[in-house]
Write an enzyme that holds these catalytic residues in place. Structure first.
Site, short mmCIF file in Angstrom:
data_model
loop_
_atom_site.label_atom_id
_atom_site.label_comp_id
_atom_site.label_asym_id
_atom_site.label_seq_id
_atom_site.Cartn_x
_atom_site.Cartn_y
_atom_site.Cartn_z
N SER A 147 0.79 -1.47 -0.12
CA SER A 147 0.06 0.10 -0.07
C SER A 147 0.62 1.49 -0.07
CB SER A 147 -1.00 -0.07 1.40
OG SER A 147 -1.46 1.41 1.34
N TYR A 160 -2.65 -0.81 9.74
CA TYR A 160 -2.48 -1.28 8.36
C TYR A 160 -1.20 -1.15 7.60
CZ TYR A 160 -3.88 -2.22 3.64
OH TYR A 160 -3.85 -2.77 2.28
#
Length: 254
Positions: A147, A160
């Site tokens: 990400s 995350y």
């Protein structure tokens, strides 16, 4: 793109979204694709049917990640599925499945939520790779879906990006270890991408405009943008690329 005919791929979290796009693209390039799903068997079967309808080959593998015995369940299902297709080994492993608990800054993130994200985003890829290494052909490919939040500080939560950063380090280190087997390991960094999971966010004109303003190429990413990059890394064209991450974000926050 290189031809993947005769290759076998496993894509985790492939029943929907980016994972499904990756599975469909690898199948279109000729690979037999194991479509892993956690709970949505119907969506996984729909993905397999779509692949078959386009002339490709695929099978479903069900296993909830982040729970005790997850790797045993996944590998057992994978082995059975591959046997049914006359296959026993793997060429391409794509770690796409992930859990993102949004809106959980450090003040409110609980130990249980933290453990859940680590279990799905780090522990499962680690031990799944461990179990599948004996079945992964020399010259194979391992591709991690990461990400842009590992590059840009996120206002939506710390857990995350922390886990995705760990996944990138895992890939970098594993690339060195598996070099003698000619197995490449790379990460694909994903930014703002249009999926069913982001539909609500992008439906807000203010959010859409903000994301567009941050992206050099001036649009929101589409699933094929990610799937095509994965297909490249899976192909022989990427044979000399390992231990790195490819930013597939359209230039977010350059």
């Amino acid at each position: 793109m290189g031809n993947l005919s005769g290759k076998v791929a496993l894509v985790t979290g492939a029943s929907r979204g980016i994972g499904r796009g990756i599975a469909e693209r690898l199948a279109r390039d000729g690979a037999l694709v194991a479509v892993h799903y956690g709970s949505n068997e119907a969506a996984a079967k729909e993905c397999v049917a779509a692949i078959a309808g386009a002339g490709g080959r695929a099978l479903t593998v069900g296993a909830e990640l982040g729970v005790p015995g997850d790797v045993d369940t996944l590998v057992g299902g994978l082995e059975a599925g591959l046997r049914a297709h006359g296959e026993a080994a793997l060429d391409i492993l794509v770690h796409n499945a992930g859990l993102n608990l949004m809106g959980r800054p450090i003040e409110v993130l609980t130990p249980e939520e933290f453990d859940e994200m680590v279990a799905v985003n780090v522990k499962a890829p680690f031990f799944l790779t461990q179990r599948l290494l004996p079945r992964l052909h020399d010259g194979g490919r391992i591709i991690n879906i990461s990400s842009v939040s590992t590059r840009i500080a996120s206002a939506h939560g710390i857990g995350y990006p922390l886990t995705k950063g760990a996944l990138e380090v895992f890939g970098h280190t594993l690339a060195k270890y598996l070099g003698p087997r000619n197995i490449t390991v790379n990460s694909v960094v994903v930014g703002f991408t249009r999926t069913d999971m982001t539909a609500d966010v992008l439906a807000d004109p203010a959010n859409l405009e903000r994301n567009l303003a941050l992206t050099a190429l001036g649009r929101i990413g589409e699933i094929p943008d990610i799937a095509d990059a994965v297909a490249f890394l899976a192909s022989d064209d990427a044979r000399w690329i390992t231990g790195t991450k490819i930013d597939v974000t359209g230039g977010v926050n350059l």
